[in-house]
Design an enzyme around this catalytic site. Structure first.
Site, PDB file in Angstrom:
ATOM      1  N   HIS A   8      39.604  33.413  25.741  1.00 33.68           N
ATOM      2  CA  HIS A   8      38.449  34.027  26.074  1.00 33.68           C
ATOM      3  C   HIS A   8      38.821  35.028  27.252  1.00 33.68           C
ATOM      4  O   HIS A   8      38.708  35.981  27.242  1.00 33.68           O
ATOM      5  CB  HIS A   8      37.167  33.240  26.644  1.00 33.68           C
ATOM      6  CG  HIS A   8      36.278  33.815  27.360  1.00 33.68           C
ATOM      7  ND1 HIS A   8      34.921  34.016  26.675  1.00 33.68           N
ATOM      8  CD2 HIS A   8      35.940  34.358  28.582  1.00 33.68           C
ATOM      9  CE1 HIS A   8      33.933  34.631  27.432  1.00 33.68           C
ATOM     10  NE2 HIS A   8      34.703  34.841  28.800  1.00 33.68           N
ATOM     11  N   GLU A   9      39.324  34.400  28.314  1.00 31.62           N
ATOM     12  CA  GLU A   9      39.788  35.164  29.381  1.00 31.62           C
ATOM     13  C   GLU A   9      41.099  36.296  29.076  1.00 31.62           C
ATOM     14  O   GLU A   9      41.042  37.379  29.653  1.00 31.62           O
ATOM     15  CB  GLU A   9      40.287  34.451  30.427  1.00 31.62           C
ATOM     16  CG  GLU A   9      39.442  33.245  31.123  1.00 31.62           C
ATOM     17  CD  GLU A   9      37.887  34.060  31.541  1.00 31.62           C
ATOM     18  OE1 GLU A   9      38.294  35.150  32.039  1.00 31.62           O
ATOM     19  OE2 GLU A   9      36.928  33.604  31.731  1.00 31.62           O
ATOM     20  N   HIS A  25      39.451  39.236  27.826  1.00 29.58           N
ATOM     21  CA  HIS A  25      39.048  40.153  28.848  1.00 29.58           C
ATOM     22  C   HIS A  25      40.428  40.910  29.558  1.00 29.58           C
ATOM     23  O   HIS A  25      40.300  42.025  29.991  1.00 29.58           O
ATOM     24  CB  HIS A  25      38.714  39.341  30.160  1.00 29.58           C
ATOM     25  CG  HIS A  25      37.210  38.889  30.097  1.00 29.58           C
ATOM     26  ND1 HIS A  25      36.229  39.788  29.949  1.00 29.58           N
ATOM     27  CD2 HIS A  25      36.640  37.890  30.327  1.00 29.58           C
ATOM     28  CE1 HIS A  25      34.906  39.243  30.062  1.00 29.58           C
ATOM     29  NE2 HIS A  25      35.215  38.109  30.269  1.00 29.58           N
ATOM     30  N   HIS A  50      41.248  43.925  27.558  1.00 28.20           N
ATOM     31  CA  HIS A  50      40.309  44.703  27.784  1.00 28.20           C
ATOM     32  C   HIS A  50      40.752  45.648  29.075  1.00 28.20           C
ATOM     33  O   HIS A  50      40.810  46.897  28.943  1.00 28.20           O
ATOM     34  CB  HIS A  50      38.908  44.326  28.045  1.00 28.20           C
ATOM     35  CG  HIS A  50      37.798  45.209  28.138  1.00 28.20           C
ATOM     36  ND1 HIS A  50      36.525  44.645  28.118  1.00 28.20           N
ATOM     37  CD2 HIS A  50      37.808  46.510  27.568  1.00 28.20           C
ATOM     38  CE1 HIS A  50      35.587  46.058  28.069  1.00 28.20           C
ATOM     39  NE2 HIS A  50      36.375  46.740  27.653  1.00 28.20           N
TER      40      HIS A  50
END
Length: 692
Positions: free
Chosen positions: A476-477, A480, A483
């Site tokens: 999940h991180e 990010h 991104h």
């Protein structure tokens, strides 16, 4: 040269960094460097803003917006280092600077976005935006700046501006104190396990992690459970000592709510009242209406509908799960009524009975180093990225690691830093941040991105082992992180994760899906002792159990989102009783007694340590509607790594920053907006909709 001049001359925060890839020279930076560096950087930007606002020529995009975009370079540099370390490796001196600087920085932001002359220049450009010959990106930047100025109070009269400025400065101080109080409660608590009776039921990996935590706290030979999620959740899952489970759980649940110097209830009450007043000044009925106006959701009613739609099947599933746990307790001769500190303990037993699967069996296959490699390979297969670990680079803590990131053509994309282990100097949770963001306006600026986790550190000579949930958090991180790393924009305002709150979780939550791909698990889920890959039958059982306990997981999350939304929709905040409000709100939605909010209000840092997720905790669910549908697009091709889909995903989502309105960005990728159907199917809740 004065003493202060001498201090500034040797201040590493204000020098040109010659470190690898411009990583901050952490070892050279001391807490007493921050305040003078901030003061110098603030003065520099104030002069820059005065020059823009007082420009004699008519406003143009170049002499107003672009110059505004390039202002404050030193402040970004100083703040990037300071706020990252304030979260990940703080101390008393840093916290003192943080408390001191919070209102100062808020006042500085007000001085920019309430500057009447500066706003007149921006507004003049906005009025004639269609005739300026702007590129799409420039038009987006102008639109975003105009929105930011208006929402900051630029159009208000002098008295209202003065009051709004006082509110935002006070809110900055309150948010800082809130997060420091939570950290203090987390840091001060330790459950010391002394002897085999206290360790009853704990598997070897948890014993080793608890021994390591004890040694770090000067209690060598004992075992310590902390309030880090990676410590307390497995303790609640495995400990046979119900009395100790209750003790630890209550400490975890009562962070910020102990009636002492670190109690946060008064801070919450004042924060809620000030936020409501801020919204009223800006013309909105409630703070929630103000906050959501600049998101995909747009209105509180839209958010409420989504929460209600998912709550109905989730609560039905949670009640079924509770009954299963109660039956399990009776079956093993435990004559008890299920309490919140029992849920994980009996859920693990039910999962074992139903899927022949328990955490102690799974965890040896999930080594931290291997899961990091898995996240990197996924990025390579989707986006053509490669990661080369750096050995000699500045560190703010000995445990951090760093990698150079290059694309398929060997071009440097950015630098990625991983900070994976829990420690007393780090706030709880997991997050992504940037020491430097990508942009091209001031040169070819490549990002420095950091992921911060709170995993339990393995014993000396042993690898750190993750639960499947931990592994999902890492993915999940890293979503990010990608991104930020893949950002490909010209203007800093639009870079990376600078998108609306209910869109920012799409890249991260979508990336979690690739962890569950069989070929990724077969290659990287390797037993740390035997070197054997995850057996096929265990892989099948792990995948079959993905939706196990989803009623619980969805209810504890949704409860926090309901309370956040309800609090910020409230208009009467006189003599606001935080505890009573939380209790009443949970009662109104039919919250099961056996489950508590994932984040109770007194330690809800997402919402009260700053404005980020205030009235916005729903964003994870809103983005999950998008991510479930987005991954379905890959599944429809029959290839989770489909090149055409990956290219569109990179172009319109991961590298696009805030170039487009979020709904337009998603439609550019998928061709349409999604419904919640894929989300309900993903969580295994679709089947119970009709039964609820």
């Amino acid at each position: 040269m004065t003493a202060s001049d001498a201090a500034l001359a040797g201040n590493p925060l204000l020098t040109q960094w010659t470190t690898p890839f411009g990583i901050p020279p952490f070892e050279s930076i001391a807490p007493d460097h921050y305040r003078p560096a901030f003061e110098t950087a603030l003065a520099e930007q104030q002069a820059q803003i005065a020059a823009i606002a007082g420009h004699a020529e008519e406003p143009t995009f170049a002499n107003t917006i672009e110059v505004l975009e390039t202002s404050g370079q030193a402040l970004k540099k100083v703040g990037g280092v300071f706020f990252n370390l304030a979260g990940s490796h703080t101390n008393d001196a840093i916290q003192a600077v943080e408390r001191e600087m919070a209102p100062v920085l808020a006042k500085h932001r007000n001085s920019i976005f309430m500057n009447e002359a500066l706003y007149r220049r921006v507004a003049a450009l906005y009025e004639k935006r269609d005739s300026l010959g702007l590129s799409d990106e420039q038009a987006r930047v102008l639109d975003r700046y105009h929105t930011i100025f208006v929402r900051a109070g630029a159009k208000l009269g002098p008295d209202d501006k003065k009051r709004l400025a006082a509110i935002t400065e006070r809110l900055a101080s309150l948010g800082t104190q809130f997060s420091q109080n939570v950290l203090a409660d987390e840091k001060s608590y330790q459950l010391v396990l002394d002897g085999e009776a206290d360790l009853d039921g704990l598997p070897s990996f948890l014993r080793e992690a608890a021994a390591q935590a004890a040694e770090e706290r000067g209690l060598k030979g004992k075992h310590v459970i902390t309030l880090s999620r990676s410590s307390i959740e497995p303790f609640l899952q495995f400990s046979k000592r119900r009395d100790l489970r209750e003790q630890a759980f209550k400490a975890w649940a009562s962070r910020g709510d102990n009636g002492d110097a670190t109690d946060n209830k008064a801070i919450i009450a004042e924060t809620a009242a000030l936020r409501a007043e801020r919204a009223k000044l800006l013309g909105y009925e409630t703070f929630s209406a103000f906050k959501l106006a600049d998101t995909m959701a747009k209105t509180p009613d839209n958010v409420q509908k989504l929460l209600n739609d998912v709550w109905t099947p989730a609560i039905a599933r949670a009640r079924e799960e509770r009954d299963d746990l109660q039956s399990q307790a009776q079956a093993v001769g435990d004559n008890i009524v299920i309490e919140p500190w029992d849920w994980r303990y009996y859920a693990d037993q039910v999962r074992m009975a139903r899927h022949n699967l328990d955490e102690a069996t799974i965890k040896p296959y999930f080594q931290l180093d291997r899961i990091i490699e898995a996240s990197f390979e996924t990025a390579q297969r989707l986006f053509g990225l490669s990661f080369e670990e750096l050995k000699d680079f500045p560190r703010y803590h000995p445990d951090i690691r760093a990698w150079q990131v290059v694309d398929a053509d060997g071009n440097h994309i950015g630098t990625f830093i991983g900070d994976y282990f829990a420690r007393p100097s780090k706030r709880s949770g997991a997050w992504m941040s940037a020491f430097r963001s990508q942009e091209r306006l001031t040169g070819d600026i490549r990002p420095i991105i950091v992921n911060v986790m709170n995993f339990a550190k393995g014993a000396a000579g042993e690898p750190s082992l993750l639960s499947f949930d931990d592994a999902r958090t890492l993915f999940h991180e890293f979503g990010h992180g990608l991104h930020g790393l893949l950002s490909n924009v010209t203007y800093p305002l639009l870079a990376g994760t600078a998108v609306s709150t209910d869109f920012v979780e799409l890249p991260s939550q979508l990336y979690e899906h690739w962890l569950s791909q069989a070929d990724i698990l077969r290659r990287y889920a390797i037993h740390y002792r035997t070197g054997e890959p995850l057996p096929e039958d265990l892989l099948e059982r792990l995948m079959a159990a993905r939706n196990f306990n989803q009623g619980f997981a969805t209810v504890e999350y949704l409860a926090s989102a309901f309370v956040d939304l309800a609090l910020h929709r409230r208009q009467d905040l006189n003599n606001f009783d935080v505890s009573a409000f939380e209790t009443e709100t949970l009662k109104s939605i039919g919250m099961p007694r056996e489950i508590i909010m994932r984040h109770r209000t007194p330690h809800f840092t997402h919402v009260f340590s700053g404005d980020g997720y205030s009235s916005g905790y729903y964003s994870y669910l809103w983005s999950e509607v998008l991510d479930a549908d987005a991954f379905t697009a890959f599944e429809e091709t029959g290839d989770a790594f489909n090149r055409d889909m990956a290219d569109k995903l990179k172009r319109f989502i991961y590298s696009a920053g805030n170039l487009r309105d979020p709904a337009e960005a998603y439609k550019a990728f998928r061709g349409r907006l999604p419904t919640a159907d894929a989300l309900l199917a993903k969580r295994g809740l679709a089947a119970v909709v009709g039964d609820a």
